[in-house]
Write a protein that holds these residues in place. Structure first.
Motif, PDB file in Angstrom:
ATOM      1  N   LEU A  12       0.826  -1.204   0.000  1.00 52.92           N
ATOM      2  CA  LEU A  12       0.000   0.000   0.000  1.00 52.92           C
ATOM      3  C   LEU A  12       0.860   1.255   0.000  1.00 52.92           C
ATOM      4  O   LEU A  12       0.559   2.230  -0.691  1.00 52.92           O
ATOM      5  N   SER A  13       1.945   1.244   0.766  1.00 49.94           N
ATOM      6  CA  SER A  13       2.826   2.413   0.803  1.00 49.94           C
ATOM      7  C   SER A  13       3.485   2.648  -0.550  1.00 49.94           C
ATOM      8  O   SER A  13       3.648   3.782  -0.985  1.00 49.94           O
ATOM      9  N   ARG A  14       3.833   1.547  -1.253  1.00 52.14           N
ATOM     10  CA  ARG A  14       4.438   1.706  -2.569  1.00 52.14           C
ATOM     11  C   ARG A  14       3.434   2.258  -3.572  1.00 52.14           C
ATOM     12  O   ARG A  14       3.767   3.097  -4.411  1.00 52.14           O
ATOM     13  N   VAL A  15       2.194   1.789  -3.486  1.00 50.27           N
ATOM     14  CA  VAL A  15       1.156   2.311  -4.385  1.00 50.27           C
ATOM     15  C   VAL A  15       0.906   3.791  -4.110  1.00 50.27           C
ATOM     16  O   VAL A  15       0.751   4.603  -5.029  1.00 50.27           O
ATOM     17  N   ALA A  16       0.865   4.148  -2.822  1.00 49.31           N
ATOM     18  CA  ALA A  16       0.665   5.560  -2.473  1.00 49.31           C
ATOM     19  C   ALA A  16       1.813   6.413  -2.974  1.00 49.31           C
ATOM     20  O   ALA A  16       1.611   7.538  -3.449  1.00 49.31           O
ATOM     21  N   LEU A  19       1.365   6.927  -6.643  1.00 46.93           N
ATOM     22  CA  LEU A  19       0.311   7.918  -6.882  1.00 46.93           C
ATOM     23  C   LEU A  19       0.834   9.325  -6.657  1.00 46.93           C
ATOM     24  O   LEU A  19       0.541  10.243  -7.437  1.00 46.93           O
ATOM     25  N   ALA A  20       1.612   9.508  -5.605  1.00 45.51           N
ATOM     26  CA  ALA A  20       2.155  10.834  -5.325  1.00 45.51           C
ATOM     27  C   ALA A  20       3.076  11.302  -6.445  1.00 45.51           C
ATOM     28  O   ALA A  20       3.029  12.452  -6.873  1.00 45.51           O
ATOM     29  N   VAL A  21       3.917  10.375  -6.939  1.00 43.74           N
ATOM     30  CA  VAL A  21       4.818  10.749  -8.033  1.00 43.74           C
ATOM     31  C   VAL A  21       4.031  11.121  -9.277  1.00 43.74           C
ATOM     32  O   VAL A  21       4.344  12.086  -9.976  1.00 43.74           O
ATOM     33  N   THR A  22       2.980  10.346  -9.578  1.00 40.00           N
ATOM     34  CA  THR A  22       2.162  10.644 -10.760  1.00 40.00           C
ATOM     35  C   THR A  22       1.523  12.023 -10.664  1.00 40.00           C
ATOM     36  O   THR A  22       1.516  12.791 -11.624  1.00 40.00           O
ATOM     37  N   LEU A  23       0.983  12.337  -9.478  1.00 39.36           N
ATOM     38  CA  LEU A  23       0.338  13.640  -9.320  1.00 39.36           C
ATOM     39  C   LEU A  23       1.343  14.774  -9.406  1.00 39.36           C
ATOM     40  O   LEU A  23       1.078  15.813 -10.009  1.00 39.36           O
ATOM     41  N   ALA A 230      -4.754   1.444  -5.425  1.00 37.81           N
ATOM     42  CA  ALA A 230      -4.532   1.810  -4.030  1.00 37.81           C
ATOM     43  C   ALA A 230      -5.772   1.537  -3.187  1.00 37.81           C
ATOM     44  O   ALA A 230      -5.674   1.044  -2.050  1.00 37.81           O
ATOM     45  N   ALA A 231      -6.953   1.816  -3.725  1.00 42.34           N
ATOM     46  CA  ALA A 231      -8.181   1.578  -2.981  1.00 42.34           C
ATOM     47  C   ALA A 231      -8.397   0.080  -2.744  1.00 42.34           C
ATOM     48  O   ALA A 231      -8.780  -0.345  -1.653  1.00 42.34           O
ATOM     49  N   VAL A 232      -8.120  -0.733  -3.764  1.00 40.18           N
ATOM     50  CA  VAL A 232      -8.298  -2.190  -3.611  1.00 40.18           C
ATOM     51  C   VAL A 232      -7.350  -2.745  -2.566  1.00 40.18           C
ATOM     52  O   VAL A 232      -7.727  -3.551  -1.710  1.00 40.18           O
ATOM     53  N   VAL A 233      -6.079  -2.314  -2.616  1.00 37.16           N
ATOM     54  CA  VAL A 233      -5.102  -2.810  -1.637  1.00 37.16           C
ATOM     55  C   VAL A 233      -5.471  -2.368  -0.235  1.00 37.16           C
ATOM     56  O   VAL A 233      -5.330  -3.116   0.738  1.00 37.16           O
ATOM     57  N   LEU A 234      -5.951  -1.143  -0.086  1.00 38.62           N
ATOM     58  CA  LEU A 234      -6.330  -0.642   1.232  1.00 38.62           C
ATOM     59  C   LEU A 234      -7.487  -1.438   1.808  1.00 38.62           C
ATOM     60  O   LEU A 234      -7.472  -1.827   2.988  1.00 38.62           O
ATOM     61  N   VAL A 235      -8.500  -1.720   1.001  1.00 37.69           N
ATOM     62  CA  VAL A 235      -9.643  -2.509   1.492  1.00 37.69           C
ATOM     63  C   VAL A 235      -9.206  -3.917   1.865  1.00 37.69           C
ATOM     64  O   VAL A 235      -9.605  -4.465   2.900  1.00 37.69           O
ATOM     65  N   ALA A 236      -8.338  -4.518   1.044  1.00 39.29           N
ATOM     66  CA  ALA A 236      -7.876  -5.874   1.342  1.00 39.29           C
ATOM     67  C   ALA A 236      -7.053  -5.905   2.621  1.00 39.29           C
ATOM     68  O   ALA A 236      -7.165  -6.833   3.425  1.00 39.29           O
ATOM     69  N   ALA A 237      -6.225  -4.876   2.845  1.00 45.50           N
ATOM     70  CA  ALA A 237      -5.397  -4.841   4.044  1.00 45.50           C
ATOM     71  C   ALA A 237      -6.239  -4.676   5.299  1.00 45.50           C
ATOM     72  O   ALA A 237      -5.894  -5.189   6.363  1.00 45.50           O
ATOM     73  N   ARG A 238      -7.361  -3.991   5.207  1.00 48.32           N
ATOM     74  CA  ARG A 238      -8.219  -3.800   6.371  1.00 48.32           C
ATOM     75  C   ARG A 238      -9.051  -5.036   6.688  1.00 48.32           C
ATOM     76  O   ARG A 238      -9.362  -5.317   7.833  1.00 48.32           O
ATOM     77  N   ARG A 239      -9.414  -5.808   5.671  1.00 46.71           N
ATOM     78  CA  ARG A 239     -10.273  -6.964   5.889  1.00 46.71           C
ATOM     79  C   ARG A 239      -9.507  -8.190   6.363  1.00 46.71           C
ATOM     80  O   ARG A 239     -10.030  -9.007   7.108  1.00 46.71           O
TER      81      ARG A 239
END
Length: 280
Positions: A12-16, A19-23, A230-239
């Motif tokens: 998740l941190s790598r995906v974030a 995303l930050a680099v892309t923005l 990022a949203a998919v990984v975050l939901v999976a990490a919480r569940r």
């Protein structure tokens, strides 16, 4: 379980980070010039430079030939104009090609330009040292306005104005303004430079605006993909932790119940042999 949770957090941190680099890249990169053509490629002198000798002409090089009714001015540090007309110059190969975009089937496609088409703006005199500004206003082959300025510092000697010369006060012609504003021509039969393009009379100035509204920025699709991942990984990490936490008690309940306390002794000796006989 903990190691898997740490792996999910790391992903998740790598995906974030991606995303930050892309923005950041999308914000730092200049916006695509859409379908605008005929923009300024280079100039003589270059903007931001210092001129130490009086020049008789300034060269503004565009990616296509300026319209014949283009308007150019050169303003000195006192605010008065010092230009004295302009003319076409000889095209030259650019030191660095310029990239512009064309709308093809709803998608912007880049195109490189290696030749600069100059407008040579005459300078009547150099009244004083200081900041000079060359302004240009034209219309490109796609109907887009071509406008901007080139500023530089003059630190050379002052020169006198030619005899009988007076600062010009003319502005853009009504025909040029009509083409830029997308309104009908103010004078019958007037048209832009046919050498630049024959499409000015048939293509309205607002056509490029419509095309620009249908196009998407090139960075938008990768950014959306990163956000979804990022949203998919975050939901999976919480569940995952919750699912593992409830599975363990279920497995314990399914097994045989534990025995509590000390089991009752069976009759007989401790070794399991026959019971001792009583005393005779």
């Amino acid at each position: 379980m903990r190691s898997r949770f740490v792996t999910a957090r790391h992903l998740l941190s790598r995906v974030a980070a991606a995303l930050a680099v892309t923005l950041v890249v999308s914000l730092l990169l200049p916006a695509a010039p859409a379908s605008a053509h005929g923009q300024l490629a280079t100039s003589t002198p270059l903007t931001g430079t210092v001129v130490r000798e009086p020049l008789t002409q300034l060269g503004l090089y565009f990616t296509e030939k300026p319209a014949s009714n283009a308007h150019f001015t050169v303003t000195g540090p006192t605010g008065s104009r010092v230009d004295s007309g302009w003319s076409y110059g000889e095209p030259k190969r650019l030191d660095k090609p310029v990239q512009e975009y064309f709308m093809v089937n709803g998608v912007f496609e880049p195109r490189l330009y290696h030749t600069g088409f100059p407008a040579m703006v005459s300078v009547a005199h150099w009244p004083a040292k200081g900041r000079y500004t060359a302004s240009y206003l034209s219309v490109a082959s796609d109907g887009e306005a071509v406008r901007g300025t080139v500023t530089f510092d003059y630190q050379g000697r002052s020169t006198a104005a030619p005899a009988g010369w007076s600062p010009p006060t003319d502005g853009p012609t009504p025909t040029l303004l009509a083409l830029i504003e997308g309104t009908p021509s103010a004078s019958p039969g007037a048209s832009a430079d046919a050498g630049a393009s024959g499409a000015l009379a048939s293509e309205p100035a607002g056509a490029a605006e419509d095309q620009r509204g249908r196009g998407l920025p090139p960075w938008l699709v990768p950014a959306l993909i990163v956000v979804v991942v990022a949203a998919v990984v975050l939901v999976a990490a919480r569940r995952r932790p919750a699912a593992r936490g409830t599975a363990a008690p279920t497995r314990r309940a399914a097994g045989p119940p534990r025995r509590s306390g000390t089991p009752a002794r069976k009759p007989g000796n401790r070794a399991g042999g026959p019971a001792r006989r009583g005393r005779r």
